[in-house]
Design a protein around this motif. Structure first.
Motif, mmCIF file in Angstrom:
data_model
loop_
_atom_site.group_PDB
_atom_site.id
_atom_site.type_symbol
_atom_site.label_atom_id
_atom_site.label_comp_id
_atom_site.label_asym_id
_atom_site.label_seq_id
_atom_site.Cartn_x
_atom_site.Cartn_y
_atom_site.Cartn_z
ATOM 1 N N ARG A 34 0.834 -1.210 0.000
ATOM 2 C CA ARG A 34 0.000 0.000 0.000
ATOM 3 C C ARG A 34 0.864 1.253 0.000
ATOM 4 O O ARG A 34 0.610 2.210 -0.746
ATOM 5 C CB ARG A 34 -0.913 0.016 1.234
ATOM 6 C CG ARG A 34 -2.124 -0.880 1.144
ATOM 7 C CD ARG A 34 -3.166 -0.512 2.201
ATOM 8 N NE ARG A 34 -2.646 -0.590 3.558
ATOM 9 C CZ ARG A 34 -2.670 -1.678 4.318
ATOM 10 N NH1 ARG A 34 -3.215 -2.794 3.841
ATOM 11 N NH2 ARG A 34 -2.194 -1.658 5.545
ATOM 12 N N PHE A 75 -3.931 -0.832 -5.308
ATOM 13 C CA PHE A 75 -5.111 0.009 -5.514
ATOM 14 C C PHE A 75 -5.392 0.887 -4.290
ATOM 15 O O PHE A 75 -5.726 2.078 -4.417
ATOM 16 C CB PHE A 75 -6.335 -0.854 -5.805
ATOM 17 C CG PHE A 75 -6.356 -1.476 -7.175
ATOM 18 C CD1 PHE A 75 -5.485 -1.057 -8.168
ATOM 19 C CD2 PHE A 75 -7.266 -2.488 -7.461
ATOM 20 C CE1 PHE A 75 -5.502 -1.634 -9.434
ATOM 21 C CE2 PHE A 75 -7.297 -3.063 -8.720
ATOM 22 C CZ PHE A 75 -6.423 -2.648 -9.709
ATOM 23 N N GLN A 76 -5.274 0.307 -3.096
ATOM 24 C CA GLN A 76 -5.536 1.066 -1.871
ATOM 25 C C GLN A 76 -4.529 2.196 -1.700
ATOM 26 O O GLN A 76 -4.885 3.312 -1.300
ATOM 27 C CB GLN A 76 -5.519 0.130 -0.668
ATOM 28 C CG GLN A 76 -6.690 -0.842 -0.649
ATOM 29 C CD GLN A 76 -6.637 -1.804 0.520
ATOM 30 O OE1 GLN A 76 -5.598 -1.952 1.174
ATOM 31 N NE2 GLN A 76 -7.739 -2.478 0.800
ATOM 32 N N THR A 79 -5.323 4.886 -4.230
ATOM 33 C CA THR A 79 -6.542 5.591 -3.802
ATOM 34 C C THR A 79 -6.241 6.565 -2.679
ATOM 35 O O THR A 79 -6.742 7.695 -2.659
ATOM 36 C CB THR A 79 -7.603 4.573 -3.355
ATOM 37 O OG1 THR A 79 -7.957 3.734 -4.472
ATOM 38 C CG2 THR A 79 -8.855 5.275 -2.843
ATOM 39 N N SER A 157 -11.610 1.565 0.768
ATOM 40 C CA SER A 157 -12.356 1.093 -0.397
ATOM 41 C C SER A 157 -11.804 1.775 -1.649
ATOM 42 O O SER A 157 -11.270 2.884 -1.589
ATOM 43 C CB SER A 157 -13.841 1.403 -0.238
ATOM 44 O OG SER A 157 -14.045 2.798 -0.101
ATOM 45 N N VAL A 158 -11.935 1.085 -2.780
ATOM 46 C CA VAL A 158 -11.344 1.610 -4.011
ATOM 47 C C VAL A 158 -12.364 1.594 -5.138
ATOM 48 O O VAL A 158 -13.323 0.814 -5.136
ATOM 49 C CB VAL A 158 -10.097 0.799 -4.431
ATOM 50 C CG1 VAL A 158 -9.054 0.791 -3.330
ATOM 51 C CG2 VAL A 158 -10.472 -0.632 -4.799
#
Length: 501
Positions: A34, A75-76, A79, A157-158
């Protein structure tokens, strides 16, 4: 060296992603990944001088079993930084770079999750902007940024946008082959098969070869499987090469293709079942490129053969620049030569990594194969023979061997430097030996007919506590004669583990 810096592998990031191998604990934890995703977005925002919330970043992966887990953490992180995310799914490394170039995508940056041919428990990340792959210094900076922010990048959340990148990339290759061959189905009546090694290269069969008219019956290991159950997805691996050789012979194929996991490397097999990899692959690509760009420089790594040098310089009338190991080193040297006014259109490493000036100096195995397929089609249409005949005159060494000597001391880099300095002195004083001119890595020795009739290269490994030793000879027994001298020299170094042979 802390745990963050240990993730750096030159211009990539690599680590252990899943349990399953004794003595190899996981290093690519969710929190680490992350933070790396967030750090890349922040680094890119600084580089492009625009807010991270305005960035568009694509993410793709090969067939590794850890891909979805790693991708979710990436992705997190993206984001958290505020970037927009485009999920390319199963993809090749070259296609991920092209996602920054294609007009229908044109993302600010790209991340490819891959550890090339390494075992199933490993994974890693390659990074791109539309200027190319990141350099070693960029990775160092991103990892330092990730370490600083790691505690503050929490799961979240993404929202992602899925894209069909590989369809666009495959269409790009098909268009190039059709244009340069002058035919919509230039591979008609040819049987061409692929061994994808259960990596990401299976697309090449139904999205490239079949639209071009090829019969692909006999292609194998096309289904993605991150456990790599059939062989290592590596064009240098003997078992992998044996598998595609067998497939070509059993299916009476005209040509066989083998890719590594993420398709930035390739090898081939001719209709006779003879492998076209390492020096032979470079010779073939040099033949194709120098026909269009006569007299230009071909940059290779440091372990290429004497016969290849003759092929490039005497047979093809080009210039051979034998540089250093490491695909980024080879590519960057070709770029440097061009910037200094010396034309270089081809950079290749014996590992199968290769890049062409016309293709952004991107190491792209599929693009190299596309260039070979164009030549196959041109030869067929002109009734001028087959691809194997183009390199039939390449001189092959009588003997060749690589030995990896382990260094058993903690400060292995400094120790290796001292050994190499001593070896240079030893080589200069050994009868029948001479230090090879124009050498850019380690100690390269030329041995005359009385001393093994060949050459030896002792160098530092790029990443490991090892001294790789490559030896080539033009006579039977020459490798043993040369290696005996080197073994005698190294026997006095207690920090070097010599092989039993």
């Amino acid at each position: 060296m802390n745990e963050w810096s240990q993730l750096q592998n030159g211009s990539d990031i690599r680590g252990v992603a899943v349990d399953g191998v004794a003595g190899q604990p996981v290093t690519l934890h969710d929190s680490v990944v992350r933070a790396i995703g967030c750090a890349f977005a922040q680094w890119l925002a600084q580089r492009l001088e625009k807010p991270a919330r305005q960035l568009q970043i694509s993410v793709g992966h090969d067939s590794r079993i850890s891909a979805e887990k790693i991708k979710g953490s990436i992705f997190q992180g993206l984001t958290h930084a505020g970037a927009s995310i485009y999920d390319c799914g199963l993809a090749s490394t070259p296609a991920m770079f092209m996602s920054t170039i294609f007009t229908q995508h044109s993302y600010d940056g790209a991340m490819m999750l891959t550890a090339s041919h390494l075992p199933f428990n490993r994974n890693g990340i390659k990074f791109f902007t539309r200027h190319g792959g990141l350099e070693k210094r960029d990775i160092t900076k991103i990892l330092k940024m990730a370490e600083t922010i790691s505690d503050g990048v929490a799961p979240t959340s993404v929202t992602v946008t899925p894209v069909q990148l590989m369809d666009d990339y495959a269409a790009h290759l098909v268009n190039i082959i059709r244009l340069e061959s002058g035919s919509q189905t230039p591979l008609k009546d040819l049987k061409i098969i692929v061994d994808a090694g259960n990596g990401a290269g299976g697309f090449f069969v139904d999205k490239v070869l079949q639209p071009l008219g090829a019969n692909t019956t006999g292609s194998q290991f096309l289904e993605p499987d991150g456990m790599f159950p059939n062989h290592a997805p590596n064009p240098e691996d003997p078992k992998a090469i044996a598998a595609i050789v067998t497939a070509v012979r059993e299916n009476a194929a005209d040509f066989g293709i083998i890719f590594d996991t993420d398709v930035d490397r390739a090898g081939a097999v001719d209709k006779n079942g003879t492998p076209i990899n390492r020096n032979r692959f470079i010779a073939l690509m040099a033949t194709i490129v120098l026909e269009k760009h006569p007299g230009s420089v071909v940059v290779t790594d440091s372990v290429t053969s004497t016969g290849l040098k003759w092929w490039i310089e005497e047979h093809l009338r080009g210039k051979h620049h034998r540089f250093q190991r490491g695909y980024r080193n080879v590519i960057n040297e070709a770029i440097r030569l061009n910037s200094s006014g010396k034309e270089s259109y081809l950079a290749l490493e014996t590992s199968g990594h290769g890049a062409l000036k016309e293709n952004y100096f991107l190491d792209d195995g599929a693009y190299q194969i596309a260039k070979i397929l164009i030549k196959i089609a041109q030869l067929k249409m002109a009734d001028q023979g087959t691809i194997d005949e183009l390199i039939a005159g390449l001189p092959e060494p009588v003997e060749a061997k690589e030995i990896r000597l382990k260094i058993k001391v903690a400060d292995f880099s400094a120790y290796a430097d001292q050994v190499l300095a001593d070896f240079a002195t030893f080589a200069a004083q050994t009868p029948g030996w001479s230090l090879t001119a124009d050498n850019y890595e380690g100690v390269h020795v030329t041995c005359d007919a009385t001393a093994g009739n060949g050459w030896a290269l002792l160098r530092k490994s790029l990443h490991d506590p090892q001294l790789p030793l490559n030896i080539e000879s033009e006579q039977i027994g020459g490798v043993d004669q040369i290696s005996a001298q080197i073994k005698s020299f190294l026997s006095t170094y207690v920090g070097i583990e010599l092989p039993d042979e």
